[in-house]
Design a protein around this motif. Sequence first.
Motif, PDB file in Angstrom:
ATOM      1  N   UNK A  86      35.068  47.600  52.123  1.00 20.87           N
ATOM      2  CA  UNK A  86      35.034  46.796  50.897  1.00 20.87           C
ATOM      3  C   UNK A  86      35.620  47.493  49.672  1.00 20.87           C
ATOM      4  N   UNK A  87      35.475  48.817  49.493  1.00 21.81           N
ATOM      5  CA  UNK A  87      36.085  49.445  48.322  1.00 21.81           C
ATOM      6  C   UNK A  87      37.609  49.297  48.252  1.00 21.81           C
ATOM      7  N   UNK A  88      38.244  49.000  49.385  1.00 26.17           N
ATOM      8  CA  UNK A  88      39.701  48.834  49.397  1.00 26.17           C
ATOM      9  C   UNK A  88      40.142  47.464  48.897  1.00 26.17           C
ATOM     10  N   UNK A  89      39.201  46.539  48.695  1.00 27.62           N
ATOM     11  CA  UNK A  89      39.568  45.146  48.457  1.00 27.62           C
ATOM     12  C   UNK A  89      38.769  44.545  47.304  1.00 27.62           C
ATOM     13  N   UNK A  90      39.343  43.520  46.717  1.00 23.48           N
ATOM     14  CA  UNK A  90      38.583  42.688  45.794  1.00 23.48           C
ATOM     15  C   UNK A  90      37.620  41.819  46.592  1.00 23.48           C
ATOM     16  N   UNK A  91      36.345  41.739  46.205  1.00 23.40           N
ATOM     17  CA  UNK A  91      35.409  40.860  46.905  1.00 23.40           C
ATOM     18  C   UNK A  91      35.893  39.415  46.965  1.00 23.40           C
ATOM     19  N   UNK A  92      36.588  38.955  45.932  1.00 22.28           N
ATOM     20  CA  UNK A  92      37.099  37.587  45.941  1.00 22.28           C
ATOM     21  C   UNK A  92      38.114  37.393  47.060  1.00 22.28           C
ATOM     22  N   UNK A  93      39.006  38.353  47.247  1.00 20.37           N
ATOM     23  CA  UNK A  93      40.013  38.249  48.307  1.00 20.37           C
ATOM     24  C   UNK A  93      39.343  38.190  49.678  1.00 20.37           C
ATOM     25  N   UNK A  94      38.338  39.047  49.900  1.00 21.21           N
ATOM     26  CA  UNK A  94      37.632  39.039  51.181  1.00 21.21           C
ATOM     27  C   UNK A  94      36.887  37.722  51.369  1.00 21.21           C
ATOM     28  N   UNK A  95      36.285  37.202  50.306  1.00 24.16           N
ATOM     29  CA  UNK A  95      35.587  35.918  50.394  1.00 24.16           C
ATOM     30  C   UNK A  95      36.558  34.812  50.799  1.00 24.16           C
ATOM     31  N   UNK A  96      37.736  34.796  50.209  1.00 29.83           N
ATOM     32  CA  UNK A  96      38.728  33.763  50.543  1.00 29.83           C
ATOM     33  C   UNK A  96      39.245  33.932  51.969  1.00 29.83           C
ATOM     34  N   UNK A  97      39.496  35.175  52.374  1.00 31.94           N
ATOM     35  CA  UNK A  97      40.006  35.410  53.724  1.00 31.94           C
ATOM     36  C   UNK A  97      38.988  34.985  54.775  1.00 31.94           C
ATOM     37  N   UNK A  98      37.731  35.414  54.604  1.00 28.40           N
ATOM     38  CA  UNK A  98      36.724  35.094  55.610  1.00 28.40           C
ATOM     39  C   UNK A  98      36.231  33.658  55.462  1.00 28.40           C
ATOM     40  N   UNK A  99      36.322  33.111  54.261  1.00 28.92           N
ATOM     41  CA  UNK A  99      36.065  31.683  54.106  1.00 28.92           C
ATOM     42  C   UNK A  99      37.079  30.859  54.881  1.00 28.92           C
ATOM     43  N   UNK A 100      38.322  31.312  54.863  1.00 34.14           N
ATOM     44  CA  UNK A 100      39.372  30.638  55.636  1.00 34.14           C
ATOM     45  C   UNK A 100      39.120  30.769  57.133  1.00 34.14           C
ATOM     46  N   UNK A 101      38.790  31.994  57.573  1.00 32.19           N
ATOM     47  CA  UNK A 101      38.509  32.204  58.998  1.00 32.19           C
ATOM     48  C   UNK A 101      37.338  31.352  59.477  1.00 32.19           C
ATOM     49  N   UNK A 102      36.267  31.315  58.691  1.00 34.52           N
ATOM     50  CA  UNK A 102      35.093  30.526  59.071  1.00 34.52           C
ATOM     51  C   UNK A 102      35.399  29.034  59.085  1.00 34.52           C
ATOM     52  N   UNK A 103      36.278  28.592  58.210  1.00 30.52           N
ATOM     53  CA  UNK A 103      36.666  27.177  58.183  1.00 30.52           C
ATOM     54  C   UNK A 103      37.458  26.803  59.423  1.00 30.52           C
ATOM     55  N   UNK A 104      38.336  27.707  59.862  1.00 33.98           N
ATOM     56  CA  UNK A 104      39.159  27.432  61.050  1.00 33.98           C
ATOM     57  C   UNK A 104      38.350  27.590  62.327  1.00 33.98           C
ATOM     58  N   UNK A 105      37.461  28.595  62.354  1.00 35.72           N
ATOM     59  CA  UNK A 105      36.671  28.900  63.553  1.00 35.72           C
ATOM     60  C   UNK A 105      35.183  28.851  63.204  1.00 35.72           C
ATOM     61  N   UNK A 106      34.649  27.683  62.926  1.00 35.92           N
ATOM     62  CA  UNK A 106      33.268  27.579  62.414  1.00 35.92           C
ATOM     63  C   UNK A 106      32.232  28.133  63.389  1.00 35.92           C
ATOM     64  N   UNK A 107      31.289  28.895  62.814  1.00 34.64           N
ATOM     65  CA  UNK A 107      30.189  29.426  63.606  1.00 34.64           C
ATOM     66  C   UNK A 107      30.541  30.602  64.479  1.00 34.64           C
ATOM     67  N   UNK A 108      31.720  31.203  64.267  1.00 40.18           N
ATOM     68  CA  UNK A 108      32.138  32.290  65.153  1.00 40.18           C
ATOM     69  C   UNK A 108      32.516  33.575  64.418  1.00 40.18           C
TER      70      UNK A 108
END
Length: 335
Positions: A86-108
């Motif tokens: 996490x120190x390498x990244x903005x929390x917002x960027x990680x939230x958007x990236x994993x929000x996208x992943x969870x949207x495409x692959x829900x529950x996984x």
Amino acid sequence: MNQKKFENIPLSVLDLAPINEGSETAESFANSVELAQHVEKWGFNRYWLAEHHNMPGIGSSATSLLIGHIAGHTNTIRVGSGGVMLPNHSPLVIAEQFGTLETIYPGRIDLGLGRAPGSDQATAYALRRNLQSNVDEFPQSVAELQNYFSDNPIGRVKAYPGIGLNIPLWLLGSSGYSAQLAAVKGLPFSFASHFAPDYTMQAMQLYHQNFKPSKDLQEPYAMVGVNVIAADTQERAEWLATSSQQQMFALMRGMPTTFMPPIDNLEEEWTDREIAIFREKLDSESMIVGTPDVVREKLRSFINKTRANEVIINSQIFHQKDRLRSYEIVAELME
């Protein structure tokens, strides 16, 4: 998929997408897809990829992208980060990236978070453009990330996608710091016993003693990492283990390389001290090397000692056929 268990706990996979000497990164990714598809059929619980940088033998630097690639080639197994540094990244960027992943692959999708850079200082600077962040900021960054995923995030900035998504957050660590933070926040905890075995019991004790129930987790849940190299004979397992040991020695010398093939004559390749370290590793609890019977007994002992709720297995093996066989042997041990 029917999840199988060993000693009543699920087993999972940690992958660093090793880049073998003489091969290309594309082959590493193809190998990871093949492994993920196999362990999904064999009943493993989750498949995590780890963020490392500036290491020629590790291909999982763009961790979020590789998670999406693996999730897209599997059907049911959970896929996540073990972890995102996490120190390498903005929390917002990680939230958007994993929000996208969870949207495409829900529950996984799982989001495991670490506070180390996963690299040296020069690489950390190249990633962040400064080195102003410190350990004290990690809890704040975790809280910021939790806010982005909440149903009603506070503040003007929102994560789209991200709001209201039920993405499990894990804290990862190799010391007591993240164990205590995970306990206080009521989050699941994953300890890197596969490379920090001396601190395992202390971290587990801190986590269990300080755990506070949360809306995410009512009771402590700890996953512990372990190296497993299984083969049909003890001799082959120990031979295969020389690849991961070469990787460790290269890092100790400050000269990381691509992932090297096993070596036959230790005396010709290594110093007496390095041979002694290798033999000591083979006897340690953090590296289980051997036949199915050896793996069964040592894995059972490791689970009983650590009281782990889940074990995540790292198997750094040069030959893909042997790597698949190693995880297959572990799968055959599951009930």
